[in-house]
Design an enzyme around this catalytic site. Structure first.
Site, mmCIF file in Angstrom:
data_model
loop_
_atom_site.group_PDB
_atom_site.id
_atom_site.type_symbol
_atom_site.label_atom_id
_atom_site.label_comp_id
_atom_site.label_asym_id
_atom_site.label_seq_id
_atom_site.Cartn_x
_atom_site.Cartn_y
_atom_site.Cartn_z
ATOM 1 N N TRP A 102 0.821 -1.213 0.000
ATOM 2 C CA TRP A 102 0.000 0.000 0.000
ATOM 3 C C TRP A 102 0.850 1.256 0.000
ATOM 4 C CZ3 TRP A 102 -4.269 -1.119 -2.029
ATOM 5 C CH2 TRP A 102 -4.916 -2.330 -1.756
ATOM 6 N N ASP A 172 -1.899 6.450 6.567
ATOM 7 C CA ASP A 172 -2.933 5.584 6.031
ATOM 8 C C ASP A 172 -3.201 4.545 7.121
ATOM 9 O OD1 ASP A 172 -4.452 3.641 4.805
ATOM 10 O OD2 ASP A 172 -3.041 3.236 3.177
ATOM 11 N N LYS A 196 -12.185 -2.265 6.588
ATOM 12 C CA LYS A 196 -11.413 -3.179 7.428
ATOM 13 C C LYS A 196 -11.806 -3.044 8.896
ATOM 14 C CE LYS A 196 -8.404 -3.451 3.736
ATOM 15 N NZ LYS A 196 -7.678 -2.611 2.819
HETATM 16 C C1 LIG Z 1 -7.050 -2.048 1.836
HETATM 17 C C2 LIG Z 1 -6.052 -0.983 1.989
HETATM 18 C C3 LIG Z 1 -5.976 0.097 1.090
HETATM 19 C C4 LIG Z 1 -6.841 0.195 -0.136
HETATM 20 O O1 LIG Z 1 -8.133 0.490 0.183
HETATM 21 P P1 LIG Z 1 -9.255 0.746 -0.941
HETATM 22 O O2 LIG Z 1 -10.361 1.294 -0.108
HETATM 23 O O3 LIG Z 1 -9.554 -0.583 -1.555
HETATM 24 O O4 LIG Z 1 -8.728 1.707 -1.921
HETATM 25 C C5 LIG Z 1 -5.048 1.080 1.353
HETATM 26 N N1 LIG Z 1 -4.237 1.028 2.409
HETATM 27 C C6 LIG Z 1 -4.277 -0.001 3.289
HETATM 28 C C7 LIG Z 1 -3.351 0.003 4.458
HETATM 29 C C8 LIG Z 1 -5.185 -1.033 3.102
HETATM 30 O O5 LIG Z 1 -5.213 -2.050 3.986
#
Ligand SMILES: *Cc1c(COP(=O)(O)O)cnc(C)c1O
Length: 361
Positions: A102, A172, A196
């Protein structure tokens, strides 16, 4: 009804209590005679949902009115580009700590918009096994910001302390937001896709500090600008109302369960259970992750052979568990144990791991 023990990395399990409430309210939301899915986003009923979600998130994070909570579409992946569009100005450099898939994607997008610098990269022999310490980082003086990924969903690593920086710090936190109490005031911008640890897919939450907002570029297309989202309270256009409603319910569920301190206690028990089994059978379960970077959200491990891994995943299925397969880019097994995953499910996996090690080891 038997609930599937869902260890998927995302979208992932949602607390049963939340789903039940949603079901209860689905045909008649607060006496409106319709579901929240059908309500106007300008109605007082929806407005209360929207504002409560913002207030509860601030309360759980322990932040004051110098921060703004915004709701956006496009997933966390849109943030990779949106962040740089707002803050990576001509002549500036943004620092990225690269710790997995990511963060690689985040820096790639930043480099399309402007100039990004890899201040740390923990990849070793094609694997990400840890998060960096402050001393490992080559920070740019006067950088536009430092960006990190607090939990690496695929690699199974997590920061347990954050680097000290003197420029805006951005995280993030898609896969570990609210997993425990943190000092959120260390961060100038936090973003997280909801699917998540916060609810269903469809909304991305942002928490932005006033002074960082003031530094955002003017003249951007409206839907790319954090100033639009803050200025219009995330109601410039139609927000993803239903996911926001479900995030709101998840936040209430967290508060009711004792807040983040209680959540951390359960999350540590869950992670310690799985890591405990791994440490007890080091010849059978191997971890690609360094101990002090172990994730309490995504526990990854390998078995001695790929065949045994497939057998393990199949045995899980047999026992009502899904999502035990590692990401296709790294293989192996992964157990995602986000906030909504009950301790009893994790006990069930850990017992299966024990049994496997005894029988096959
Ligand atoms: C799943 C994830 C993403 C991507 O998320 P989307 O909503 O599918 O764009 C980005 N960063 C992390 C740490 C993730 O676990």
């Amino acid at each position: 009804m038997t609930r599937t023990m869902n260890f998927n990395p995302g979208p992932s399990s949602i607390p049963l209590a939340v789903l039940e409430e949603v079901k209860e309210e689905l045909l008649d939301f607060q006496g409106t005679g319709m579901s929240v899915l059908e309500c106007s986003h300008r109605s007082p009923e929806y407005d209360a949902v929207h504002e409560a979600a913002q207030a509860d998130l601030k309360e759980l994070l322990g932040i004051d009115d110098s921060y703004h909570v915004i709701f956006m579409g496009g997933g966390a992946s849109t943030q990779f580009m949106m962040l740089a569009s707002n803050l990576l100005k001509e002549g500036m450099v943004a620092d990225y700590l690269v710790t997995g898939t990511w963060s690689k994607k985040a820096i790639k997008e930043a480099n399309i918009i402007g100039k990004a610098h890899t201040a740390a990269n923990t990849e070793k022999d094609g694997k990400f096994t840890r998060c960096p310490k402050t001393a490992d980082c080559d920070f740019t003086k006067g950088a536009a910001y430092v960006h990190l990924t607090s939990n690496n969903t695929i690699a199974g690593t997590q920061y347990h302390s954050f680097p000290e920086v003197d420029v805006p710090l951005i995280a993030d936190m898609s896969s570990d937001i609210l997993w425990r109490p943190i000092d959120a005031t260390k961060f100038d911008y936090i973003y997280a896709g909801a699917q998540k640890n916060l609810g269903p897919a469809g909304v991305t939450v942002g928490i932005i500090r006033d002074d960082l907002l003031a530094k955002c570029k003017d003249g951007l297309p409206s839907m790319l600008s954090y100033k639009t989202f803050v200025g219009k309270k995330s109601l410039y256009n139609t927000p993803p109302a239903f996911p926001i409603y479900m995030v709101g319910k998840t936040l209430k569920w967290l508060k009711k369960g004792g807040g983040l301190a209680a959540m951390e206690k359960t999350n540590r028990q869950k992670g310690d259970l799985l890591y405990g089994v791994m440490d007890k059978h080091p010849g059978f379960f191997s971890s690609p992750v360094e101990k002090d970077s172990r994730s309490y959200m995504n526990v990854v491990f390998r078995l001695p052979t790929e065949e045994l891994e497939q057998q393990f995943i199949a045995a899980g299925k047999e026992a009502g568990m899904i999502g035990l397969k590692g990401h296709r880019s790294v293989g192996g097994c992964r157990v995602s144990i986000y906030n909504a995953i009950p301790l009893s499910w994790v006990k069930a996996v850990s017992e299966m791991m024990e049994e496997f090690a005894r029988k096959q080891g």
